[in-house]
Design a protein around this motif. Structure first.
Motif, PDB file in Angstrom:
ATOM      1  N   ASN A 116    -109.510   9.908  10.234  1.00 59.00           N
ATOM      2  CA  ASN A 116    -110.371  10.488   9.209  1.00 59.00           C
ATOM      3  C   ASN A 116    -109.857  10.256   7.798  1.00 59.00           C
ATOM      4  O   ASN A 116    -110.607  10.402   6.831  1.00 59.00           O
ATOM      5  CB  ASN A 116    -110.539  11.995   9.455  1.00 59.00           C
TER       6      ASN A 116
ATOM      7  N   ALA B  32    -107.814  12.381  14.866  1.00 51.72           N
ATOM      8  CA  ALA B  32    -108.061  12.885  13.517  1.00 51.72           C
ATOM      9  C   ALA B  32    -107.369  12.034  12.464  1.00 51.72           C
ATOM     10  O   ALA B  32    -107.790  12.017  11.304  1.00 51.72           O
ATOM     11  CB  ALA B  32    -107.609  14.340  13.414  1.00 51.72           C
TER      12      ALA B  32
ATOM     13  N   THR C  23    -115.774  17.393  12.164  1.00 60.83           N
ATOM     14  CA  THR C  23    -114.991  16.318  11.561  1.00 60.83           C
ATOM     15  C   THR C  23    -114.518  16.754  10.176  1.00 60.83           C
ATOM     16  O   THR C  23    -114.598  17.934   9.820  1.00 60.83           O
ATOM     17  CB  THR C  23    -115.836  15.045  11.460  1.00 60.83           C
ATOM     18  N   GLN C  24    -114.039  15.795   9.379  1.00 55.78           N
ATOM     19  CA  GLN C  24    -113.571  16.132   8.035  1.00 55.78           C
ATOM     20  C   GLN C  24    -114.701  16.586   7.120  1.00 55.78           C
ATOM     21  O   GLN C  24    -114.463  17.204   6.077  1.00 55.78           O
ATOM     22  CB  GLN C  24    -112.843  14.927   7.408  1.00 55.78           C
TER      23      GLN C  24
ATOM     24  N   ALA D  63    -111.802  16.817  14.043  1.00 51.04           N
ATOM     25  CA  ALA D  63    -110.673  17.143  13.178  1.00 51.04           C
ATOM     26  C   ALA D  63    -109.511  17.758  13.947  1.00 51.04           C
ATOM     27  O   ALA D  63    -108.358  17.646  13.521  1.00 51.04           O
ATOM     28  CB  ALA D  63    -111.126  18.079  12.065  1.00 51.04           C
TER      29      ALA D  63
ATOM     30  N   THR E  76    -113.993  21.148   1.193  1.00 52.30           N
ATOM     31  CA  THR E  76    -114.359  20.235   2.267  1.00 52.30           C
ATOM     32  C   THR E  76    -114.713  18.874   1.670  1.00 52.30           C
ATOM     33  O   THR E  76    -115.388  18.801   0.639  1.00 52.30           O
ATOM     34  CB  THR E  76    -115.553  20.776   3.072  1.00 52.30           C
TER      35      THR E  76
ATOM     36  N   GLU F 133    -115.216   8.966  11.605  1.00 55.35           N
ATOM     37  CA  GLU F 133    -115.350  10.416  11.768  1.00 55.35           C
ATOM     38  C   GLU F 133    -114.980  10.759  13.195  1.00 55.35           C
ATOM     39  O   GLU F 133    -115.692  10.401  14.133  1.00 55.35           O
ATOM     40  CB  GLU F 133    -116.769  10.882  11.487  1.00 55.35           C
TER      41      GLU F 133
END
Length: 494
Positions: free
Chosen positions: A470, A467, A225-226, A462, A356, A459
């Protein structure tokens, strides 16, 4: 993530030479090689599956590795983490990252991947090899000879020389000389301090309070995920044993495990305990672990009723450990009272990867007005568990048992998780649960805040179709009445 296809490695001595060029393997002339691999399918669904692979080096230390295996039923790796992967036909090659390249004798590392399968059979590979050496669980001594220049190589003897049998058990691990073991103070990244910015001390320096064994339901792999690679462990019951507290673990808890790009772990866990005399206790846990460590160092935070015999939990100083046993599908906790124990050397400093996004321990806040509706949930609920008045207010927990979504996101609300409400002068909702879309993607939801000011966090994978969720640009309605539970609509924020 996109798989990078590389030229397949050659066999035998040429393969060893290639490995030196590709991953910088440093091997002594008389090195003993050997390895053990544990391959676990953590989840499986129509057309896809997730797997975790653990490598233990049983030979001499190495700096740089490649693990190879062959799929025999057409499986394909589609996404991976904690390694660099390529596939040619059924042959898969996974190499180290910069942070897990060195493996001492007895040292282990792990990586994971998502893959596709044919929905008929998904057999585990049987031909794992580390740097060209088959992983049989034992060591093989190798002493290559170098012929004198200008002379022919030695001829094969007419009689077979005696050989030394491989040991039936691996040699004992060499003790680690780095401060990454159980006796180090783990200093978390400033974005995820667990309330201990100066470090989480080794738990066993304190006094054991209790042990808990939680039975797990599904282990759900959201993917990358992000924030990193997210796994969600669904808590379905369990036991608590100790000198001052005994009881059970109720359904409705979640263990939210995040593996960062550095290989380190950040953990959040919410659980509901019930003591032997029926007292409910809310437990929220924060945790961290360095790369390569399977035991997560945790800081538990308890909310017990102020009027109960367990109110002492509200004011203690605790550090513990959390491990997962996939063989028994059990999550194990050990909690220690570390009052008076100060952080000390050796220390392990954790740093989140640059560039990140950082996950948040607290509810997000956001201003703006509601725009277009994105999707609506109808959520079914179980019987509430009231902790009553505790150190932060009155805690009321409402388990989530299922539901459906309609709109731009369609599918089901999975059973598990709850709304961990805090009732007071300003009542706050804090709902944690998982969505399963009709196209088999998983989305972790946290819908949090005061009534009228709920801000959701999603979440999703990605590289997946959801996505767009997110981005933290959403607002939520307050829960409205619906058959068997509540209805909630999520909106674009403008």
């Amino acid at each position: 993530m996109r798989l990078v296809h590389r030229r397949p490695l050659l066999a035998g001595a040429l393969a060893a030479a290639t490995l030196v060029g590709v991953v910088g393997v440093a091997t002594a002339a008389s090195a003993a090689t050997g390895c053990r691999v544990t391959y676990t399918v953590s989840s499986q669904w129509t057309g896809g599956f997730g797997a975790n692979v653990a490598i233990t080096n049983l030979g001499d230390p190495i700096n740089g590795w490649q693990l190879t295996w062959s799929f025999t039923a057409g499986q394909q790796v589609t996404q991976y983490w904690n390694g660099t992967a390529s596939q040619n036909g059924g042959r898969v090659t996974v190499g180290n990252t910069t942070w897990n390249a060195a493996l001492g004798t007895g040292a282990s590392t792990s990586f994971g991947f998502n893959g596709s399968w044919n929905n008929v059979s998904n057999p585990a590979p049987a031909d794992f090899a580390l740097n060209g050496t088959p992983c049989t669980g034992s060591t093989t001594p190798t002493t290559p000879t170098t012929p004198t220049p200008g002379t022919p190589p030695p001829t094969t003897p007419t009689t077979t020389p005696p050989t030394t049998p491989a040991p039936t058990t691996p040699p004992p691990p060499t003790p680690s000389t780095t401060p990454s073991g159980a006796e180090a103070t783990v200093v978390p990244d400033p974005s995820w301090t667990c309330g201990r910015p100066n470090g989480l001390v080794p738990p066993t320096r304190g006094r054991l309070v209790f042990r808990a064994a939680a039975q797990l339901g599904a282990i759900r792999d959201v993917g990358v995920t992000q924030y990193g690679h997210r796994r969600i462990l669904d808590i379905r019951g369990g036991t608590v044993t100790g000198d001052r507290i005994n009881g059970s673990i109720l359904t409705g808890g979640l263990d939210l495990e995040l593996t960062l790009g550095t290989g380190a772990t950040e953990l959040e866990q919410v659980a509901i305990l019930r003591t032997g005399d029926g007292t409910p206790i809310y437990l929220r846990t924060c945790g961290v672990a360095p790369a390569g460590e399977s035991t997560v160092r945790i800081v538990p935070d308890f909310e017990a009723p102020n009027s109960s015999a367990y109110a002492w939990l509200n004011t203690g100083t605790y550090v513990g450990t959390r491990t997962v046993d996939t063989a028994t599908n059990t999550l194990n906790l050990a909690v220690y009272d570390v009052a008076g124990v100060s952080p000390a050397d050796p220390r392990v400093q954790l740093r989140d990867p640059a560039g990140t996004a950082n996950q948040s321990w607290d509810c997000l806040t956001g201003s703006g007005t509601r725009g277009a509706a994105v999707f609506t949930e109808t959520v079914t609920l179980g019987a509430s568990v009231s902790v009553g008045a505790s150190k932060r207010g009155t805690r009321n927990i409402i388990p989530i048992t299922g539901g459906t979504m309609t709109g731009r996101v369609t599918g089901t609300v999975l059973p598990g998780g709850a709304d961990y409400q805090l009732i007071g002068a300003t009542s706050t909702l804090d709902a944690r649960y998982v969505l399963s879309t009709n196209d088999r993607e998983l989305i972790l939801v946290r819908n949090c805040g005061a009534f009228g000011r709920l801000v959701p966090t999603f979440e999703a994978r990605a590289a997946g179709p959801y996505a767009f969720l997110n981005a933290n640009t959403w607002l939520s309605s307050d829960p409205g009445s619906a058959p068997g539970g509540v209805s909630i609509t999520f909106y674009e924020r403008r």
